[in-house]
Enzyme design. Structure first.
Site, PDB file in Angstrom:
ATOM      1  CE  LYS A   7      -2.409   1.567   3.663  1.00  0.00           C
ATOM      2  NZ  LYS A   7      -2.181   3.147   3.865  1.00  0.00           N
ATOM      3  CG  ASP A  55      -4.952   4.732   1.577  1.00  0.00           C
ATOM      4  OD1 ASP A  55      -5.878   5.088   1.363  1.00  0.00           O
ATOM      5  OD2 ASP A  55      -4.426   4.540   2.750  1.00  0.00           O
ATOM      6  CG  LEU A  56      -3.493   8.654  -4.014  1.00  0.00           C
ATOM      7  CD1 LEU A  56      -3.021   9.020  -5.241  1.00  0.00           C
ATOM      8  CD2 LEU A  56      -2.223   9.002  -2.876  1.00  0.00           C
ATOM      9  CE  LYS A  57      -7.891   6.998   3.729  1.00  0.00           C
ATOM     10  NZ  LYS A  57      -6.469   6.620   3.895  1.00  0.00           N
ATOM     11  CG  HIS A 101     -14.517  13.803  -0.531  1.00  0.00           C
ATOM     12  ND1 HIS A 101     -14.640  13.824   0.824  1.00  0.00           N
ATOM     13  CD2 HIS A 101     -15.669  13.908  -1.084  1.00  0.00           C
ATOM     14  CE1 HIS A 101     -15.936  14.046   1.126  1.00  0.00           C
ATOM     15  NE2 HIS A 101     -16.679  14.269  -0.108  1.00  0.00           N
ATOM     16  CG  ASP A 102     -12.480  17.897  -5.871  1.00  0.00           C
ATOM     17  OD1 ASP A 102     -13.418  18.594  -6.331  1.00  0.00           O
ATOM     18  OD2 ASP A 102     -11.593  18.194  -5.975  1.00  0.00           O
ATOM     19  CB  ILE A 103     -17.089  18.125  -8.327  1.00  0.00           C
ATOM     20  CG1 ILE A 103     -16.084  18.585  -9.094  1.00  0.00           C
ATOM     21  CG2 ILE A 103     -17.382  19.203  -7.312  1.00  0.00           C
ATOM     22  CD1 ILE A 103     -16.280  19.833 -10.071  1.00  0.00           C
ATOM     23  CG  ASN A 133     -15.457  16.804 -14.698  1.00  0.00           C
ATOM     24  OD1 ASN A 133     -15.766  15.745 -15.693  1.00  0.00           O
ATOM     25  ND2 ASN A 133     -15.042  17.915 -14.835  1.00  0.00           N
ATOM     26  CB  THR A 134     -12.648  16.814  -9.989  1.00  0.00           C
ATOM     27  OG1 THR A 134     -12.956  18.315 -10.253  1.00  0.00           O
ATOM     28  CG2 THR A 134     -10.954  17.139  -9.561  1.00  0.00           C
ATOM     29  CB  THR A 178     -10.766   3.971  12.246  1.00  0.00           C
ATOM     30  OG1 THR A 178      -9.626   4.173  11.696  1.00  0.00           O
ATOM     31  CG2 THR A 178     -11.423   2.790  11.739  1.00  0.00           C
ATOM     32  NE  ARG A 230      -0.543  -2.333  15.769  1.00  0.00           N
ATOM     33  CZ  ARG A 230      -0.555  -1.890  14.492  1.00  0.00           C
ATOM     34  NH1 ARG A 230      -0.997  -2.521  13.536  1.00  0.00           N
ATOM     35  NH2 ARG A 230      -0.520  -0.495  14.487  1.00  0.00           N
ATOM     36  CD  GLN A 288      -4.468   1.563  13.689  1.00  0.00           C
ATOM     37  OE1 GLN A 288      -5.413   1.885  14.146  1.00  0.00           O
ATOM     38  NE2 GLN A 288      -3.896   1.364  12.441  1.00  0.00           N
ATOM     39  NE  ARG A 320       2.432   2.049  13.165  1.00  0.00           N
ATOM     40  CZ  ARG A 320       1.698   2.863  13.790  1.00  0.00           C
ATOM     41  NH1 ARG A 320       1.952   3.555  14.593  1.00  0.00           N
ATOM     42  NH2 ARG A 320       0.126   2.716  13.739  1.00  0.00           N
TER      43      ARG A 320
END
Ligand code: C5P
Length: 232
Positions: free
Chosen positions: A32, A59-61, A63-65, A67-68, A119, A181, A190, A211
């Site tokens: 990742k 993993d860039l998450k 969140h925008d309109i 079209n973008t 989380t 873990r 965590q 980790r």
């Protein structure tokens, strides 16, 4: 859909990442890449790791309109990643647009999964700051259902939420779960954690482990232990 262990490569530079990956001479773990490494090194880090033969969860998450997000997903798809993600809070329209952008001309595409509620967001803050007047579990299930309706492959969630998501969205809807873990290990920062073996029992499809592997004295042995508990 095969179960697999994904190593969270939370390193701050390409060199540190390659030094780590060089330890793996016999296997090519699924890795990742998160925002820190991607923003520091740019798309070349993805290309380099891909060239070494690893599968990649970027993993860039987003969140925008819509079209973008659609246009950005088309760029990520060209990088040939295997899995990427977005925030379900962007609505079903945004998730559908993301899928369109991600789909290549030949019809193939990386897996797309949604973040429901982070989380780090407590129920209290979600209700008081975001004005969402539901329980956190109902919100997670609703966002997961939205992701399914949009055609996504699954969600990122705590392993302890994976059972609830599967119950509501079906067994084939993927759960990718960090917060893992070893029973005899340090839990660090965590809070809601579980072991690889328990995550398998609950029904996670992929566990994301950072980790416990990256900071281990013998990372290859720690990775193999995860695989033995979760996959084999
Ligand atoms: O080192 P550790 O095993 O805690 O790493 C877990 C990885 O999963 C980190 O990259 C962390 O950002 C990510 N993650 C998480 N909890 C979430 C979503 C992502 O720990 N809810």
């Amino acid at each position: 859909m095969g179960k697999d262990v994904i190593i969270a490569c939370d390193f701050s530079s390409a060199q540190a990442t390659f030094d780590f990956l060089d330890k793996f001479t016999e296997e090519k773990p699924f890795v990742k890449i998160g925002m820190e490494l991607f923003y520091a090194e740019g798309p070349s880090i993805v290309k380099e790791i891909k060239k070494r033969g690893h599968k990649i969860f970027l993993d860039l998450k987003l969140h925008d309109i819509p079209n973008t997000v659609k246009k950005s997903m088309a760029v990520l798809s060209k990088l040939d990643v295997d899995m990427t993600n977005l925030h379900a809070a962007g609505t079903i329209d945004m998730m559908k647009a993301a899928l369109e952008g991600l789909t290549r001309e030949d019809g193939t595409r990386p897996l797309l999964i949604a973040v429901t509620q982070l989380t780090s967001t407590s129920e209290e803050r979600m209700q008081n700051e975001l004005l969402i007047n539901s329980s956190i579990n109902d919100t997670i299930v609703k966002y997961a259902s939205n992701a399914k309706e949009a055609g996504l492959d699954g969600v990122v969630c705590s392993p302890l939420e994976a059972g609830m998501v599967k119950e509501n969205c079906g067994k084939a809807f993927m759960t990718v779960t960090p917060g893992v873990r070893f029973a005899d290990g340090d839990i660090g920062d965590q809070v809601r954690v579980t072991t690889p073996a328990k995550a398998k029992e609950i029904g996670s499809d992929y566990i994301v482990v950072g980790r416990p592997i990256t900071a281990a004295e013998d990372p290859v042995a720690a990775y193999r232990r995860c695989v033995a508990e979760f996959v084999d």
